[in-house]
Design an enzyme around this catalytic site. Structure first.
Site, PDB file in Angstrom:
ATOM      1  N   GLY A  89       1.118  -0.995  -0.012  1.00  0.00           N
ATOM      2  CA  GLY A  89       0.036   0.058  -0.071  1.00  0.00           C
ATOM      3  C   GLY A  89       0.716   1.162   0.042  1.00  0.00           C
ATOM      4  N   SER A  90       1.854   1.283   0.695  1.00  0.00           N
ATOM      5  CA  SER A  90       2.806   2.528   0.633  1.00  0.00           C
ATOM      6  C   SER A  90       3.492   2.549  -0.646  1.00  0.00           C
ATOM      7  CB  SER A  90       3.997   2.128   1.834  1.00  0.00           C
ATOM      8  OG  SER A  90       3.551   1.913   2.909  1.00  0.00           O
ATOM      9  N   ASP A 197      -7.478   1.523   3.631  1.00  0.00           N
ATOM     10  CA  ASP A 197      -8.243   0.910   4.779  1.00  0.00           C
ATOM     11  C   ASP A 197      -9.684   0.847   4.553  1.00  0.00           C
ATOM     12  OD1 ASP A 197      -5.890   0.782   6.215  1.00  0.00           O
ATOM     13  OD2 ASP A 197      -6.206   2.360   7.240  1.00  0.00           O
ATOM     14  N   SER A 222      -4.074  -1.472  -0.052  1.00  0.00           N
ATOM     15  CA  SER A 222      -3.088  -2.290   0.529  1.00  0.00           C
ATOM     16  C   SER A 222      -3.551  -3.715   1.086  1.00  0.00           C
ATOM     17  CB  SER A 222      -2.484  -1.859   1.948  1.00  0.00           C
ATOM     18  OG  SER A 222      -2.051  -2.792   2.834  1.00  0.00           O
ATOM     19  N   HIS A 227      -5.412  -6.015   6.599  1.00  0.00           N
ATOM     20  CA  HIS A 227      -6.436  -5.202   5.550  1.00  0.00           C
ATOM     21  C   HIS A 227      -7.385  -6.219   5.076  1.00  0.00           C
ATOM     22  CE1 HIS A 227      -3.855  -1.558   5.153  1.00  0.00           C
ATOM     23  NE2 HIS A 227      -3.006  -2.231   5.962  1.00  0.00           N
ATOM     24  N   ASN A 295      10.959   0.064  -9.254  1.00  0.00           N
ATOM     25  CA  ASN A 295      10.498  -1.422  -9.543  1.00  0.00           C
ATOM     26  C   ASN A 295       9.459  -1.605  -8.479  1.00  0.00           C
ATOM     27  OD1 ASN A 295       9.728  -3.590  -9.850  1.00  0.00           O
ATOM     28  ND2 ASN A 295      11.535  -4.701 -10.312  1.00  0.00           N
TER      29      ASN A 295
HETATM   30  C1  PLP Z   1      -4.161   4.383   5.465  1.00  0.00           C
HETATM   31  C2  PLP Z   1      -2.894   3.552   5.069  1.00  0.00           C
HETATM   32  N1  PLP Z   1      -2.319   3.970   3.797  1.00  0.00           N
HETATM   33  C3  PLP Z   1      -1.279   3.171   3.728  1.00  0.00           C
HETATM   34  C4  PLP Z   1      -1.087   2.004   4.368  1.00  0.00           C
HETATM   35  C5  PLP Z   1       0.373   1.187   3.801  1.00  0.00           C
HETATM   36  O1  PLP Z   1      -0.014  -0.078   3.265  1.00  0.00           O
HETATM   37  P1  PLP Z   1       1.175  -1.181   3.293  1.00  0.00           P
HETATM   38  O2  PLP Z   1       1.585  -1.703   4.770  1.00  0.00           O
HETATM   39  O3  PLP Z   1       0.579  -2.310   2.593  1.00  0.00           O
HETATM   40  O4  PLP Z   1       2.468  -0.376   2.877  1.00  0.00           O
HETATM   41  C6  PLP Z   1      -1.534   1.470   5.673  1.00  0.00           C
HETATM   42  C7  PLP Z   1      -1.115   0.628   6.240  1.00  0.00           C
HETATM   43  O5  PLP Z   1      -1.864   0.221   7.195  1.00  0.00           O
HETATM   44  C8  PLP Z   1      -2.779   2.583   5.631  1.00  0.00           C
HETATM   45  O6  PLP Z   1      -3.426   2.229   6.891  1.00  0.00           O
END
Ligand code: PLP
Length: 445
Positions: A89-90, A197, A222, A227, A295
Site C-alpha cells: 500500500g505504501s 483501509d 493495501s 487489511h 520497480n
Molecule cells: C491508510 C493507509 N495507507 C497506507 C498504508 C500502507 O500499506 P502497506 O502496509 O501495505 O504498505 C496503510 C497501512 O496499514 C494504511 O493504513
C-alpha cells in the site's frame, strides 16, 4: 511418485495434497472465551494455498498470468478501467503521488515546493511521498466521530501552490467525497484517495453509488495481512484516466516508456523505429525511460493468493458490516463514557475497525491496558498526530517543509484519547460480545 505421470497429472496430485494439508493444519479451531482476539487476521482456506502453490510450480515468479487476472478482476469489481498491482500500500501511495509529478501532465504536474492538502491523523505513508519528493504537505484538522478531514477548512488551506488533495478514508469510513471532490474540481486539483483501509466502502455522489477509491483521480489499496483482503504484501493503484494509467505503469516499471509485459517484446510493432529524447533513431523502445521510476511490481505468487481472496471479498465486506453494527449496538449503553464512530453521510462503509474516543474523565491508556490484559488486541489510529513524531523533528525545528492550517485540536485529541479494535470477518458473535462486555467493564473499574 511421479513415475508414469505427465506434468499436468503430477501438478494436480500435488495441489490435491496441498488442499488436504490446508484443511488439516490450517483450519482454525473455534473461538473459546479466553482466546486472544486480534484486531485483524488473515481469512483464507485451501483455495488461497492451492493458488499459491500452483503459481510456485509454474515458477514464472514475477508478474504474470495471475497478475493480469487479479488486475482485471479488481478493476471490474471496482468499476474502473485500470488497475496496477504493486508490492504494498505504501508503494501504491508512492506510485500514485509520483505519477502526478510526471511532465506528461504539463501545467498540472506537481513540482517541488507545490502544496498537497492532507491530514496528520493517519498512516505515515499517505504523506511520505510528498516529503520525499520535496512538495509541501498542508495539514488540516479532522472531525470526530468521523476521523476524516474537516472539509470546512479546505478553502482556508488553499494557496497558489496547491496542486492536490491526498487523504485516506479513515478505518473504512469515507471522507466527505462530495465536498472534497467539488473543492478539487473548482480549483483544478488532483484527488488521490488512499483507499488502503476502505476497500469495499461505497459512497453515493450525484445519485450514483460508487466504490471509494474510484471517485478521485487515483485510488490506492493495501493487501498487507490485517487489511480487507491479503496477499501477504501487496497493493494496487487504480484510475479511470488512460494517461494516468500509462504514467502509473511507467513509474511502477522502472520509469520505462514501453508497456510490454514481462517476457514480451514489440507488442506495439514499433520497437526499433521511433525517436525518443536525444537517443539515436530506432533505439530499442524496451530501454527508453520517460520517468525516473521504481520497480514496485509484486510477484505472481502474491497475485495468485489475491485472486482467491477476491472470490471471497464481497462476503468479507458484509461480515465487517455485521460485526461493526453488533459491536456498536452492544456498546450503546456506554455512550456516556465513549464517543463511537459515525459513518459519513451518503456512505456505506466497509469498516476496517471500530474506533473509540474516550470522553472527559476516561483515561485511554487505562482502558487500553485493561482490555489488552483481558486478551483483546487494540490499535492506535496509526500515527495519531504525525507531526509530533521523531521523523518530523528537523522540520518542526525549522518550521520548513510543511504547513498547518489552524489548530489540529481533534488530531491531538485522537493522539491522546482514541484507540480501536477489530471487526475483521473471522470474528463471530461471541468474540464481538466479549469485546463489548470488556470495553464496558474497563470504565467500571
Ligand atoms: C491508510 C493507509 N495507507 C497506507 C498504508 C500502507 O500499506 P502497506 O502496509 O501495505 O504498505 C496503510 C497501512 O496499514 C494504511 O493504513
Amino acid at each position: 511418485m511421479f513415475e508414469n505421470m505427465n506434468e499436468k497429472a503430477a501438478k494436480s496430485e500435488i495441489l490435491k495434497l496441498v488442499a488436504e494439508y490446508c484443511d488439516k493444519f490450517h483450519t482454525k479451531k473455534p473461538y473459546e472465551e479466553g482466546d486472544r482476539i486480534p484486531y485483524a487476521s488473515r481469512v483464507y482456506d485451501r483455495s488461497e494455498m492451492v493458488n499459491l502453490v500452483d503459481s510456485s510450480l509454474e515458477f514464472w515468479l514475477t508478474s504474470g498470468r495471475y497478475t493480469d487476472e487479479f488486475e482485471n478482476k479488481l478493476a471490474k469489481y471496482l468499476g474502473v478501467r485500470y488497475c496496477a498491482l504493486v508490492n504494498s500500500g505504501s508503494s501504491a501511495n508512492l506510485n500514485a503521488f509520483m505519477a502526478l509529478t510526471s511532465p506528461l501532465l504539463g501545467e498540472r504536474a506537481i513540482k517541488k515546493g507545490d502544496e498537497v492538502i492532507t491530514v496528520a491523523a493517519g498512516f505515515p505513508t499517505t504523506v511520505t511521498p510528498m516529503i520525499q519528493y520535496g512538495s509541501v504537505p498542508v495539514f488540516v484538522d479532522v472531525t470526530i466521530p468521523q476521523y476524516n478531514i474537516n472539509v470546512a477548512m479546505l478553502e482556508k488551506a488553499l494557496s497558489e501552490k496547491t496542486k492536490a488533495v491526498m487523504i485516506a478514508h479513515t478505518l473504512g469510513n469515507p471522507f466527505d467525497l462530495k465536498a472534497v471532490k467539488e473543492f478539487c474540481d473548482k480549483h483544478n486539483l488532483w484527488l488521490v484517495e488512499d483507499n488502503c483501509d476502505a476497500l469495499g466502502s461505497q459512497y453515493t455522489i450525484d445519485g450514483v453509488t460508487k466504490f471509494t477509491g474510484t471517485i478521485g483521480d487515483i485510488g490506492t489499496s493495501s493487501f498487507y495481512p490485517p487489511h480487507h483482503m491479503t496477499m501477504g504484501e501487496g497493493g494496487a493503484v487504480y484510475t479511470d484516466n488512460p494517461l494516468l494509467n500509462k504514467i502509473i505503469r511507467s513509474f511502477r516499471d522502472w520509469g520505462r516508456d514501453c508497456s510490454c509485459p514481462s517476457g514480451m517484446d514489440n507488442l506495439c510493432g514499433h520497437r526499433f523505429d521511433r525517436q525518443y529524447g536525444e537517443l539515436p533513431l530506432g533505439y530499442d523502445h524496451k530501454y527508453v525511460y520517460s520517468h525516473f521510476g521504481y520497480n514496485l511490481k509484486a510477484t505472481d505468487m502474491q497475485a495468485a493468493i489475491g485472486c482467491a481472496q477476491l472470490e471471497k471479498f464481497p462476503s468479507f465486506v458484509e461480515k465487517r458490516k455485521v460485526n461493526f453494527n453488533r459491536l456498536k449496538a452492544a456498546l450503546e449503553e456506554a455512550s456516556d463514557k465513549f464517543i463511537f464512530p459515525v459513518a459519513c453521510e451518503n456512505s456505506d462503509p466497509s469498516w476496517f475497525g471500530f474506533i473509540i474516543t474516550c470522553k472527559e474523565g476516561v483515561n485511554r491508556n487505562t482502558v487500553v491496558d485493561y482490555i489488552e490484559k483481558q486478551g483483546i488486541q487494540t490499535r492506535m489510529l496509526f500515527a495519531g498526530n504525525l507531526i509530533k513524531h521523531p521523523c518530523f523533528d528537523v522540520m518542526r525545528k525549522t518550521g520548513e517543509g510543511y504547513r498547518t492550517v489552524g489548530e489540529l485540536k481533534n488530531t491531538d485529541r485522537i493522539m491522546n484519547d482514541t484507540f480501536w479494535v477489530g471487526v475483521y470477518p473471522g470474528m463471530n458473535d461471541e468474540m464481538i460480545d466479549y469485546m463489548a462486555k470488556t470495553i464496558k467493564e474497563a470504565v467500571q473499574q
